[in-house]
Enzyme design. Structure first.
Site, PDB file in Angstrom:
ATOM      1  N   ASN A 108       0.846  -1.183   0.000  1.00 35.16           N
ATOM      2  CA  ASN A 108       0.000   0.000   0.000  1.00 35.16           C
ATOM      3  C   ASN A 108       0.884   1.236   0.000  1.00 35.16           C
ATOM      4  OD1 ASN A 108      -2.196   1.739   0.257  1.00 35.16           O
ATOM      5  ND2 ASN A 108      -2.612   1.244   2.398  1.00 35.16           N
ATOM      6  N   HIS A 110       1.112   5.252   1.026  1.00 29.58           N
ATOM      7  CA  HIS A 110       0.484   6.154   1.996  1.00 29.58           C
ATOM      8  C   HIS A 110       1.172   7.521   1.940  1.00 29.58           C
ATOM      9  CE1 HIS A 110      -1.545   7.488   5.544  1.00 29.58           C
ATOM     10  NE2 HIS A 110      -0.415   7.696   6.179  1.00 29.58           N
ATOM     11  N   ALA A 143      -2.708  -6.159   9.342  1.00 27.55           N
ATOM     12  CA  ALA A 143      -4.072  -5.929   9.810  1.00 27.55           C
ATOM     13  C   ALA A 143      -4.282  -4.521  10.371  1.00 27.55           C
ATOM     14  CB  ALA A 143      -4.441  -6.986  10.853  1.00 27.55           C
ATOM     15  N   GLY A 144      -3.220  -3.767  10.572  1.00 27.95           N
ATOM     16  CA  GLY A 144      -3.348  -2.438  11.162  1.00 27.95           C
ATOM     17  C   GLY A 144      -3.629  -1.357  10.129  1.00 27.95           C
TER      18      GLY A 144
HETATM   19  C1  GAR Z   1      -2.336   8.876  -2.779  1.00 32.69           C
HETATM   20  O1  GAR Z   1      -1.635   9.983  -2.279  1.00 32.69           O
HETATM   21  C2  GAR Z   1      -2.322   7.738  -1.770  1.00 32.69           C
HETATM   22  O2  GAR Z   1      -1.152   7.656  -1.019  1.00 32.69           O
HETATM   23  C3  GAR Z   1      -3.477   8.129  -0.894  1.00 32.69           C
HETATM   24  O3  GAR Z   1      -4.460   8.536  -1.802  1.00 32.69           O
HETATM   25  C4  GAR Z   1      -3.823   9.160  -2.924  1.00 32.69           C
HETATM   26  C5  GAR Z   1      -4.421   8.576  -4.175  1.00 32.69           C
HETATM   27  O4  GAR Z   1      -4.135   9.359  -5.293  1.00 32.69           O
HETATM   28  N1  GAR Z   1      -3.880   7.018  -0.078  1.00 32.69           N
HETATM   29  C6  GAR Z   1      -4.261   7.153   1.179  1.00 32.69           C
HETATM   30  O5  GAR Z   1      -4.388   8.217   1.766  1.00 32.69           O
HETATM   31  C7  GAR Z   1      -4.599   5.840   1.855  1.00 32.69           C
HETATM   32  N2  GAR Z   1      -4.560   5.982   3.267  1.00 32.69           N
HETATM   33  P1  GAR Z   1      -4.447   8.811  -6.758  1.00 32.69           P
HETATM   34  O6  GAR Z   1      -5.883   8.278  -6.763  1.00 32.69           O
HETATM   35  O7  GAR Z   1      -4.306  10.008  -7.631  1.00 32.69           O
HETATM   36  O8  GAR Z   1      -3.462   7.758  -7.076  1.00 32.69           O
END
Ligand code: GAR
Length: 201
Positions: A108, A110, A143-144
């Site tokens: 993932n 973040h 899982a976190g």
């Molecule tokens: C990204 O910055 C990703 O890290 C974040 O959403 C954005 C998606 O952008 N994810 C989170 O915040 C998950 N906790 P995108 O749809 O343009 O790729």
């Protein structure tokens, strides 16, 4: 054989797009074989469809409970036989059944330097805290909430006049480069985990 990637999205899909672009080069070592979303009508699924890639959309509200959604999401991903699942702006926690089947091969991205600012408001929380450096983290999903072993990180400066939006956009530029680099190396060589320490081989 290129590694088979299933990418899960919830939003605009710019991280997905950077992977789609990278995968056009056979030397990259990966193919996006399907893109899934937790809602209808995401930009990410539209990008996948435009690239001729299989898509699936599974809204939590269409299932009796979260466990049912979790099984359906795992089944939908499994149908595409992924070597690696990439959560690229996927705003739901994957559940126990998904992790039972894809744990250790789900990553993932973040928009913060973990372990700071887990959750879905990371750029705003970084601003609120007054940090001068933030960034993005690629980690192995556990899982976190954004707690898994860290595969890669990239640092981004916070500017005095940043809003959450301007900061997030700056993070995303660095995040996309980190994601493409790390996923390519994982696809070509894999990674190992010892305790908390994840290493791309
Ligand atoms: C990204 O910055 C990703 O890290 C974040 O959403 C954005 C998606 O952008 N994810 C989170 O915040 C998950 N906790 P995108 O749809 O343009 O790729």
């Amino acid at each position: 054989m290129p590694a088979r990637l299933v990418v899960l999205v919830s939003g605009g899909g710019t991280n997905l797009q950077s992977l789609l672009d990278a995968c056009r080069d056979p030397a990259y070592g990966a193919d996006v074989v399907a893109v899934g979303a937790d809602r209808q009508g995401t930009g990410g699924v539209a990008r996948a469809a435009a690239a001729g890639i299989a898509t699936f959309e599974l809204s939590l509200s269409s299932y009796a409970d979260r466990a049912g959604w979790d099984v359906a999401l795992a089944d939908a991903a499994a149908a595409h036989e992924p070597d690696l699942v990439v959560l690229a702006g996927f705003m739901k926690l994957t559940g126990p059944e998904f992790l039972r089947r894809f744990g250790g091969r789900t990553v993932n991205t973040h928009p913060a330097l973990s372990p700071s600012f887990p959750g879905i408001r990371a750029p705003q929380e970084a601003l609120d805290h007054g940090v001068k450096i933030t960034g993005a983290t690629l980690f192995v999903v556990d899982a976190g909430v954004d707690t898994g072993p860290i595969l890669a990180q990239t640092a981004v400066p916070v500017e005095n006049d940043d809003t959450a939006e301007s900061l997030h956009e700056r993070i995303k530029v660095a995040e996309r480069a980190m994601l493409v680099d790390a996923v390519g190396r994982i696809a070509r060589r894999g990674f190992s985990i010892t305790g908390r320490k994840a290493t791309i081989l």
